[in-house]
Design an enzyme around this catalytic site. Sequence first.
Site, mmCIF file in Angstrom:
data_model
loop_
_atom_site.group_PDB
_atom_site.id
_atom_site.type_symbol
_atom_site.label_atom_id
_atom_site.label_comp_id
_atom_site.label_asym_id
_atom_site.label_seq_id
_atom_site.Cartn_x
_atom_site.Cartn_y
_atom_site.Cartn_z
ATOM 1 N N ILE A 103 0.903 -1.162 0.000
ATOM 2 C CA ILE A 103 0.000 0.000 0.000
ATOM 3 C C ILE A 103 0.934 1.203 0.000
ATOM 4 C CG2 ILE A 103 -1.783 1.274 1.226
ATOM 5 C CD1 ILE A 103 -2.836 -1.291 2.354
ATOM 6 N N PRO A 104 1.171 1.810 -1.172
ATOM 7 C CA PRO A 104 2.337 2.677 -1.386
ATOM 8 C C PRO A 104 2.210 4.099 -0.837
ATOM 9 C CG PRO A 104 1.073 2.538 -3.406
ATOM 10 C CD PRO A 104 0.380 1.637 -2.408
ATOM 11 N N CYS A 105 2.180 4.241 0.473
ATOM 12 C CA CYS A 105 2.115 5.577 1.058
ATOM 13 C C CYS A 105 3.397 6.373 0.792
ATOM 14 C CB CYS A 105 1.824 5.505 2.552
ATOM 15 S SG CYS A 105 2.947 4.454 3.486
ATOM 16 N N HIS A 106 4.474 5.678 0.363
ATOM 17 C CA HIS A 106 5.714 6.382 0.043
ATOM 18 C C HIS A 106 5.572 7.236 -1.220
ATOM 19 C CE1 HIS A 106 5.955 2.586 -2.288
ATOM 20 N NE2 HIS A 106 6.645 3.293 -3.162
ATOM 21 N N ARG A 107 4.507 7.040 -1.997
ATOM 22 C CA ARG A 107 4.307 7.803 -3.235
ATOM 23 C C ARG A 107 3.569 9.123 -3.011
ATOM 24 N NH1 ARG A 107 2.368 2.454 -6.609
ATOM 25 N NH2 ARG A 107 4.379 1.352 -6.486
#
Length: 362
Positions: free
Chosen positions: A316-320
């Site tokens: 779940i790409p919260c780094h984006r």
Amino acid sequence: MSKQLPSRERMYKALITKDASFEGIFIVGVKSTGIFCLPTCPARNPMLKNVEFFSTSKDALYSGYRPCKRCKPLKANGETPKWIDTILQKVEEDLTRKWTDEEIEEMDINPNRLRRWFKKHHGTTFHGYVRLRRLGNALGQIKHGENATQVAYDHGYNSLSGFREAMKELTGKPVKKGKDTTVIHINRITTPLGPMLVGTTNEALCLLEFIDRRMLETQLQRLQKYYNCTFVPGSNEITELTANEIAEYFDGDRQEFTVPLDVPGSDFQQQVWNELKTIPYGKTRSYKEQAIAIGNLKAIRAVATANGDNRIAIIIPCHRVIGSDGSLTGYGGGLWRKKYLLNLERSNLKEITESNGQRSMW
């Protein structure tokens, strides 16, 4: 806060003797080359005046050092030693086995060293780990309808009352209610950015966090509240699938994940996390754009909070999600990891685009 390091003289002695027992204790930065290494790096030994010692790879990176290409300190960070792998394999072959110090010594393993390793990495002794694996396996059989009495004797308990007490200690409930307890298997996987903690039920991934994240204990407490669960060290098919897909991601061979997820949370959190999964690989959005995407422009701050509550890193790409001015902000795993992940995705995306362009020319 960084952990307390041994003296410079002691660490330097460990460095020049390639003492493997100091793996995970310190990282050494070599001023003359600008690289940082593991204590056992096979490279030529530097002079004491040319080295700087750090608690973690993160500290070395923050100080401007780059990882050594020979000992690969980021990739090796958190890997299980071979001597631990050997005894873990024996444990899995027979979970009912009651280990003695003499049996451990016959494998050329020091029982005290084994105990210290498990206390450091699993928060329990080796014998405690074996007991938890045995109980976790037994609970799984009971959940699938096996008779509790038969399961007790099959797992090496001499009396049903002894098993009941052990199971109550594990689940916090009498064994007759223990079958309603959700088991979350906890294990570690290694990545180029350090070890990650993986939590899985038999159906889905529910936790994927870097081990040094400050909120990790809070996330575990939330899982316990949501699932009414017990944590048991070990792995299952979901663990293996997660490890394989994360490895493929870091190798540049995977942009989308197939691991089934179970991420309980509020309706708003679910909305934010689902929107995170729509951000394309190699792309970024601002917190404002995320708020607009869920139809609530005024919720920018709440979106940022929900991002921080995400328990499934990378997948779940919260780094984006970045600041409106393009700055890197708000990543629980550390901004240095966020930068690495975004650079990794952009680099792979560029290579794929250039490769496709060359093929179209022909």
